[in-house]
Design a protein around this motif. Structure first.
Motif: not given
Length: 443
Positions: A194, A198, A250-252, A254-255, A261, A266, A278
């Motif tokens: 995790t 990030h 979607r994570w990457f 989205g960021g 995210y 999350v 954030q």
């Protein structure tokens, strides 16, 4: 079996290219290259088939001119390569290896002399061992160290690049390597993964800012995508596939594009994110000029009752498979090219920065017949053509890979190249797919 597409099937200016990565082809024994996490990972018994490493690989360090001639002779427009952090800065910070900078200088000039557009990627998994010793992607400071590396290498070659990307496949850097443990550094820890998810995006944003500060443009990021198919129509299977899609796809996106995210991911791992994470989204979402899409396969996902995140199993699917045991599913490429444009990038140029397949190709009578690869390319290029027809702004297609190479934990068995490499003699032999593509691109 022949290539069934030509340039005329695509809009004017559409680029055809090939891609490689530094550790997989260059040879880390040469030119003052520092030690990377892949040297360490490969030296640890059980991690890599036969303990093979990238010390010599394809010896592209010395044979680059021959390899660039192959690109030119095929009629390809563009070449996507990566730079080795360990080659440029052997300790990851501080002292610069001038031999490394000179080498990448030669590469860029060699491409331009052949009228091949250079696409550079800053990082394709070659983390210097000294940086790993300080926590690697778990350490927030890596974002600044990476930006420093970007300033050094791009300060030397950035003025002559057609395009540049920060990372190749953040999912592999973070999840495959820190949760599943299949790649260096071989960690299996949800908190480590995790944090890495990030920090790699924070490093991306800082590197984009650094390259902008050098006056560079046409900057992007290359992400990999896998289509998640639920094993059946039950709500549980649907939810499992959705969560897989959230972590992987979607994570990457989205960021970088939404400054957020995915909420469903999350909810499961948010407790492992850094405090006040954030606040980093303004940096993470530094504007890019294009998105690179790497696509190979889909996964069939089934729920399990382990009670442990991410609560799913990968099930063998029914479709034809490559030597990687990956299903051939070109529909997934069409999906991601249209979905990413619709939901995230909203009109930005998209490039298929990797697509290809592994097989067990052998030279017979001086030739390498690979009709299955030709069929694979035909199917996936057709998916690209359909995505363009459906309105997706796809501007190029890069085959993975130019050469058979070091396939990470799988050693030298799995051959992805358009060009066969004899890893004893290092002789290059263009395969049927290379010859077919060469013929198609002049039409």
């Amino acid at each position: 079996m022949t290539i069934d597409f030509t340039r005329k099937d695509f809009p004017e200016g559409f680029e055809f290219g090939v891609a490689t990565s530094a550790y997989q082809i260059e040879g880390s024994d040469f030119g003052g290259c520092g030690r990377s996490q892949w040297d360490d990972f490969a030296a640890t018994p059980g991690n890599v088939v036969r303990g093979e490493n990238g010390a010599i690989a394809c010896d592209h360090y010395h044979k680059w001119a021959e390899d660039f001639d192959l690109i030119k002779d095929c009629g390809l427009d563009s070449y996507r390569f990566s730079t080795s952090w360990a080659r440029v800065m052997p300790e990851g910070r501080g002292q610069v290896n001038q031999q490394g900078l000179d080498y990448y200088d030669r590469l860029v000039d060699g491409l331009l002399e052949r009228d091949i557009k250079p696409y550079a990627c800053l990082y394709h998994w070659e983390l210097p061992s000294a940086i790993l010793d300080m926590g690697g992607w778990r350490n927030r400071d890596i974002a600044d160290w990476f930006a420093d590396f970007a300033e050094v290498i791009m300060g030397r070659i950035g003025d002559r690049l057609h395009a540049a990307a920060t990372f190749n496949e953040p999912w592999c850097i973070a999840w495959l390597s820190h949760f599943l443990g299949h790649h260096a550094p071989g960690v299996r820890d949800v908190r480590a993964a995790t944090r890495a998810m990030h920090h790699v995006l924070l490093a991306h944003g800082k590197a984009i800012q650094t390259m902008r500060g050098l006056g560079m443009d046409n900057l992007g990021v290359v992400m990999n995508f896998e289509y998640a198919s639920p094993v059946d129509d039950t709500p549980q299977a649907q939810e499992s596939a959705k969560l897989y899609d959230g972590i992987y796809n979607r994570w990457f996106l989205g960021g970088v594009f939404n400054k957020a995210y995915p909420e469903d991911v999350v909810a499961e791992i948010g407790q492992h994110l850094p405090d006040n994470y954030q606040d980093d989204f303004e940096t993470i979402a530094a504007p890019v000029d294009w998105l690179g899409v790497n696509y190979y396969t889909r996964k069939v996902i089934a729920p399990n009752d382990s009670g442990q995140f991410p609560y799913h199993d990968e099930i063998e699917g029914p479709l034809p498979k490559t030597a990687m045991e990956w299903e051939v599913y070109p529909q997934g490429l069409h999906h991601f090219l249209t979905w990413a444009d619709r939901e995230y990038t909203k009109g930005l140029p998209i490039y298929v920065t990797e697509n290809g397949m592994a097989s067990y190709d052998e030279v017979e009578d001086g030739e390498v017949a690979d009709p299955v690869r030709i069929d694979y390319l035909n199917q996936h290029v057709a998916a690209v053509k359909q995505a363009i027809a459906d309105g997706s702004p796809v501007k190029g297609y890069f085959v993975w890979s130019l050469l058979d190479n070091y396939e990470w934990a799988l050693g030298y068995d799995k051959r992805f190249g358009l060009v066969h490499v004899d890893f004893e003699s290092l002789e290059r032999t263009p395969k049927g797919s290379y010859l077919g593509l060469k013929e198609a691109l002049v039409k």
